[in-house]
Design a protein around this motif. Structure first.
Motif, PDB file in Angstrom:
ATOM      1  N   PRO A 297       0.860  -1.194   0.000  1.00  0.00           N
ATOM      2  CA  PRO A 297       0.000   0.000   0.000  1.00  0.00           C
ATOM      3  C   PRO A 297       0.891   1.237   0.000  1.00  0.00           C
ATOM      4  CG  PRO A 297      -0.586  -1.517   1.784  1.00  0.00           C
ATOM      5  CD  PRO A 297       0.689  -2.019   1.193  1.00  0.00           C
ATOM      6  N   VAL A 298       0.596   2.182  -0.865  1.00  0.00           N
ATOM      7  CA  VAL A 298       1.519   3.321  -1.016  1.00  0.00           C
ATOM      8  C   VAL A 298       0.743   4.635  -1.051  1.00  0.00           C
ATOM      9  CG1 VAL A 298       1.616   3.084  -3.549  1.00  0.00           C
ATOM     10  CG2 VAL A 298       3.470   4.256  -2.339  1.00  0.00           C
ATOM     11  N   TYR A 299       1.336   5.630  -0.411  1.00  0.00           N
ATOM     12  CA  TYR A 299       0.763   6.971  -0.349  1.00  0.00           C
ATOM     13  C   TYR A 299       1.665   7.923  -1.124  1.00  0.00           C
ATOM     14  CZ  TYR A 299      -1.120  11.290   1.580  1.00  0.00           C
ATOM     15  OH  TYR A 299      -1.696  12.538   1.720  1.00  0.00           O
ATOM     16  N   LEU A 300       1.072   8.760  -1.962  1.00  0.00           N
ATOM     17  CA  LEU A 300       1.837   9.725  -2.757  1.00  0.00           C
ATOM     18  C   LEU A 300       1.686  11.111  -2.137  1.00  0.00           C
ATOM     19  CD1 LEU A 300       3.391  10.454  -5.418  1.00  0.00           C
ATOM     20  CD2 LEU A 300       1.155  10.932  -6.403  1.00  0.00           C
ATOM     21  N   SER A 301       2.821  11.720  -1.773  1.00  0.00           N
ATOM     22  CA  SER A 301       2.790  13.073  -1.225  1.00  0.00           C
ATOM     23  C   SER A 301       3.668  13.977  -2.072  1.00  0.00           C
ATOM     24  CB  SER A 301       3.286  13.064   0.226  1.00  0.00           C
ATOM     25  OG  SER A 301       3.185  14.366   0.773  1.00  0.00           O
ATOM     26  N   LEU A 302       3.084  15.034  -2.600  1.00  0.00           N
ATOM     27  CA  LEU A 302       3.832  15.919  -3.506  1.00  0.00           C
ATOM     28  C   LEU A 302       3.856  17.343  -2.965  1.00  0.00           C
ATOM     29  CD1 LEU A 302       3.898  15.886  -7.345  1.00  0.00           C
ATOM     30  CD2 LEU A 302       3.791  18.060  -6.132  1.00  0.00           C
ATOM     31  N   ASP A 303       5.051  17.765  -2.570  1.00  0.00           N
ATOM     32  CA  ASP A 303       5.273  19.158  -2.186  1.00  0.00           C
ATOM     33  C   ASP A 303       5.533  19.934  -3.474  1.00  0.00           C
ATOM     34  OD1 ASP A 303       6.452  21.603  -1.397  1.00  0.00           O
ATOM     35  OD2 ASP A 303       7.216  20.706   0.455  1.00  0.00           O
ATOM     36  N   ILE A 304       4.757  20.989  -3.686  1.00  0.00           N
ATOM     37  CA  ILE A 304       4.877  21.744  -4.939  1.00  0.00           C
ATOM     38  C   ILE A 304       6.286  22.307  -5.114  1.00  0.00           C
ATOM     39  CG2 ILE A 304       4.133  23.999  -4.049  1.00  0.00           C
ATOM     40  CD1 ILE A 304       2.922  22.469  -7.382  1.00  0.00           C
ATOM     41  N   ASP A 305       7.067  22.379  -4.014  1.00  0.00           N
ATOM     42  CA  ASP A 305       8.424  22.922  -4.155  1.00  0.00           C
ATOM     43  C   ASP A 305       9.385  21.944  -4.824  1.00  0.00           C
ATOM     44  OD1 ASP A 305       9.604  21.239  -2.170  1.00  0.00           O
ATOM     45  OD2 ASP A 305       9.279  22.715  -0.587  1.00  0.00           O
ATOM     46  N   VAL A 306       8.916  20.747  -5.166  1.00  0.00           N
ATOM     47  CA  VAL A 306       9.752  19.856  -5.988  1.00  0.00           C
ATOM     48  C   VAL A 306       9.966  20.474  -7.368  1.00  0.00           C
ATOM     49  CG1 VAL A 306       7.894  18.431  -7.016  1.00  0.00           C
ATOM     50  CG2 VAL A 306      10.160  17.443  -6.610  1.00  0.00           C
ATOM     51  N   ILE A 307       8.988  21.283  -7.789  1.00  0.00           N
ATOM     52  CA  ILE A 307       9.076  21.969  -9.086  1.00  0.00           C
ATOM     53  C   ILE A 307       9.916  23.235  -8.922  1.00  0.00           C
ATOM     54  CG2 ILE A 307       7.693  23.179 -10.828  1.00  0.00           C
ATOM     55  CD1 ILE A 307       5.478  21.139 -10.221  1.00  0.00           C
ATOM     56  N   ASP A 308      10.634  23.596  -9.956  1.00  0.00           N
ATOM     57  CA  ASP A 308      11.479  24.789  -9.912  1.00  0.00           C
ATOM     58  C   ASP A 308      10.644  26.019  -9.551  1.00  0.00           C
ATOM     59  OD1 ASP A 308      14.333  25.776 -10.920  1.00  0.00           O
ATOM     60  OD2 ASP A 308      12.811  27.270 -11.446  1.00  0.00           O
ATOM     61  N   PRO A 309      11.174  26.891  -8.678  1.00  0.00           N
ATOM     62  CA  PRO A 309      10.398  28.079  -8.292  1.00  0.00           C
ATOM     63  C   PRO A 309      10.062  29.002  -9.462  1.00  0.00           C
ATOM     64  CG  PRO A 309      12.528  28.018  -7.143  1.00  0.00           C
ATOM     65  CD  PRO A 309      12.404  26.736  -7.891  1.00  0.00           C
ATOM     66  N   GLY A 310      10.786  28.871 -10.576  1.00  0.00           N
ATOM     67  CA  GLY A 310      10.412  29.648 -11.756  1.00  0.00           C
ATOM     68  C   GLY A 310       9.082  29.204 -12.326  1.00  0.00           C
ATOM     69  N   LEU A 311       8.722  27.940 -12.092  1.00  0.00           N
ATOM     70  CA  LEU A 311       7.480  27.367 -12.623  1.00  0.00           C
ATOM     71  C   LEU A 311       6.420  27.195 -11.542  1.00  0.00           C
ATOM     72  CD1 LEU A 311       9.114  24.606 -14.848  1.00  0.00           C
ATOM     73  CD2 LEU A 311       8.264  26.834 -15.572  1.00  0.00           C
ATOM     74  N   ALA A 312       6.831  27.325 -10.279  1.00  0.00           N
ATOM     75  CA  ALA A 312       5.894  27.211  -9.155  1.00  0.00           C
ATOM     76  C   ALA A 312       6.448  28.037  -7.992  1.00  0.00           C
ATOM     77  CB  ALA A 312       5.713  25.749  -8.749  1.00  0.00           C
ATOM     78  N   PRO A 313       6.351  29.362  -8.122  1.00  0.00           N
ATOM     79  CA  PRO A 313       6.985  30.222  -7.101  1.00  0.00           C
ATOM     80  C   PRO A 313       6.236  30.289  -5.777  1.00  0.00           C
ATOM     81  CG  PRO A 313       5.840  31.548  -8.732  1.00  0.00           C
ATOM     82  CD  PRO A 313       5.768  30.131  -9.214  1.00  0.00           C
ATOM     83  N   ALA A 314       4.930  29.971  -5.792  1.00  0.00           N
ATOM     84  CA  ALA A 314       4.112  30.226  -4.611  1.00  0.00           C
ATOM     85  C   ALA A 314       4.198  29.086  -3.614  1.00  0.00           C
ATOM     86  CB  ALA A 314       2.661  30.440  -5.036  1.00  0.00           C
ATOM     87  N   THR A 315       5.251  29.086  -2.821  1.00  0.00           N
ATOM     88  CA  THR A 315       5.423  28.024  -1.852  1.00  0.00           C
ATOM     89  C   THR A 315       6.238  28.520  -0.667  1.00  0.00           C
ATOM     90  OG1 THR A 315       5.951  25.666  -1.662  1.00  0.00           O
ATOM     91  CG2 THR A 315       7.516  27.049  -2.892  1.00  0.00           C
TER      92      THR A 315
END
Ligand SMILES: [Mn+2]
Length: 392
Positions: A297-315
Motif C-alpha cells: 500500500p503506497v501513499y503519494l505526497s507531492l510538495d509543490i516545491d519539488v518543481i522549480d520556483p520559476g514554474l511554481a513560485p508560490a510556496t
C-alpha cells in the motif's frame, strides 16, 4: 505592366473594396432579439458554467460538505486541509485549497480527456467529488491536527460509491481514496495516522525539494512544537505509521551534513536527487520508485516545491534548480498501477504566486493524480504515424 500601373490598380481595388465592406449603421441587425416575454430557461435552457463563472469547486465537480452529509458517497474525494501553522519559513498555504481549486477552473468533465493518459478521470465510472475543506483551527495546532485525522478517518470509512468499479486488485478497493489539498506538509501526519488504522504500515512516495525527516528544529522546545512541516515523517516513523520501503524524489535542499542523510535512511527512505534526472533519466527514476515500493500500500505526497520556483513560485520554502512541471508529470504517469491508498499536494501558498502559475500547475497535477488513480497501468506511448514517439 509597369510598376506604376500595378500600384495604381492595387490602390483602386483596395479603395473600392473598403467602401463596399463598410456596413451602414442603419443596416445593422442585432444577432439575437432582445426584449421578449420569456424566461432564461425557456430561451436558453440549462447552461453549464463557463470556466470563469460559478461557485469554486475542483474542476467544477459537485461540491459537498461530506463531513456533515453522511449519506454522501464517492470513490475519490478532493479534500482541502487549509492548515499552515507548521511552517519554518513563509506561511500562507492555508489558501492552498482555494488556489488549487481556482487553478482548476479550466478543467472539467466535458474536457477532461488528455492525450498523455488516454483517459478522462471524470467519466471513468468512478464517482469523484469535491468534499470541501476540513474546518481546521488556526489557533491550536494540536486541535487542528486532530481535526484533520478525524476528518480523514471519517471519509476513509465511508463505503465507496462504486466498489465494483474500482480495481479489485487494489488494497484500497473497499475504501474510497482521498486527494488532499494542503495546507503545509504537516497535514500528512494526521493523514498517515488515519491511513494506518485501515492499512497498517504503508510506503510513501515523496516528491519534494526537502527530506522532511528531521527530528527537531531550533525552537522546538515543547512536544507540540516538534510537529512541523519538516519533521512529520520522522514522527510518523516513530509512531510506526510508515514502512522502511519509502522513497523521496527531487531532493535538493541544503543539509546539516551527511548525518541528515543517515537519519533519513533510518526513517525508511531511499533518495532520488534533483540532479539524478540528468544522469539516470525519467524511465530509470520511474523504475527505481516502482521497485522500491513494490505492491505495498503506497501513499503519494507531492510538495509543490519539488518543481522549480520559476514554474511554481508560490510556496513556503522555495529551492532553486528544481524539476520542470512536465518532468514531474511524466514521472507520475509512470507510477500508474501501484497500490495507491491516497495522495496529496501541499505547500501551495498563493500570496507568493504570479498569474496563478503555481495554482494552475498544482491543479494540473491533481488532474494527473485522478488520471493515475483510474488507470491500472501507465499509458502506452502515443502513436505518431506508424511509430511511437519513443521509437523516433
Ligand atoms: Mn518541501
Amino acid at each position: 505592366m509597369s510598376r506604376l500601373v500595378t500600384f495604381s490598380l492595387l490602390a483602386l481595388i483596395t479603395s473600392v473594396t473598403s467602401v463596399h465592406e463598410q456596413v451602414p449603421f442603419a443596416d445593422f441587425k442585432r444577432p439575437v432579439q432582445g426584449f421578449e416575454d420569456v424566461t432564461w430557461l425557456e430561451k436558453y435552457g440549462s447552461q453549464i458554467d463557463q470556466p470563469f463563472s460559478g461557485p469554486l469547486s475542483f474542476s467544477h465537480l459537485p461540491y459537498t460538505r461530506c463531513l456533515e452529509n453522511e449519506d454522501v458517497d464517492f470513490d475519490i474525494a478532493i479534500l482541502g486541509m487549509p492548515f499552515d501553522t507548521g511552517v519554518t519559513y513563509r506561511p500562507g498555504a492555508r489558501f492552498g485549497p482555494y488556489a488549487i481549486r481556482s487553478g482548476s477552473r479550466r478543467q472539467r468533465e466535458a474536457r477532461g480527456y488528455t492525450m498523455s493518459w488516454s483517459n478522462n478521470p471524470y467519466n471513468s465510472g468512478l464517482k469523484i467529488i469535491d468534499c470541501g475543506d476540513v474546518p481546521v483551527s488556526p489557533f491550536d495546532n494540536a486541535l487542528a491536527v486532530d481535526q484533520m485525522e478525524v476528518a480523514y478517518s471519517t471519509l476513509l470509512k465511508r463505503t465507496p460509491a462504486n466498489p465494483t468499479q474500482a480495481n479489485q486488485a487494489l488494497v484500497s478497493a473497499g475504501h474510497p481514496r482521498i486527494v488532499s489539498l494542503g495546507g503545509d506538509h504537516t497535514i500528512v501526519l494526521p493523514v498517515l495516522r488515519a491511513l494506518n488504522k485501515i492499512y497498517g504500515q504503508i510506503s510513501v512516495i515523496h516528491f519534494d525539494a526537502h527530506l522532511d525527516t528531521w527530528g527537531t528544529y531550533p525552537g522546538s522546545i515543547t512536544e507540540q512544537s516538534r510537529v512541523t512541516h519538516g519533521t512529520f515523517f520522522y514522527l510518523a516513523q516513530q509512531e510506526g505509521l510508515i514502512s522502511n520501503t519509502s522513497i523521496h524524489a527531487g531532493i535538493r535542499c541544503k543539509l546539516g551534513g551527511e548525518v541528515d542523510l543517515e537519519d533519513d535512511q533510518a526513517v525508511g527512505f531511499q533518495l532520488i536527487s534533483t540532479d539524478d534526472i540528468d544522469d539516470m533519466g525519467i524511465p530509470t527514476i520511474i523504475q527505481r520508485i516502482r521497485e522500491r515500493v513494490g505492491d505495498s500500500p503506497v501513499y503519494l505526497s507531492l510538495d509543490i516545491d519539488v518543481i522549480d520556483p520559476g514554474l511554481a513560485p508560490a510556496t513556503g520554502t522555495p529551492e532553486a534548480g528544481g524539476w520542470t512541471t512536465r518532468e514531474v508529470k511524466r514521472i507520475i504517469r509512470g507510477l500508474a498501477g501501484l497500490n495507491f491508498v491516497g495522495a496529496d499536494i501541499v505547500e501551495v501558498a498563493p500570496a507568493y504566486d504570479n498569474a496563478e502559475i503555481t495554482g494552475i500547475a498544482a491543479a494540473d497535477l491533481v488532474h494527473d493524480f485522478l488520471s493515475m488513480f483510474v488507470s491500472e497501468k501507465p499509458p502506452a506511448p502515443r502513436q505518431v504515424g506508424p511509430v511511437t514517439r519513443d521509437e523516433l
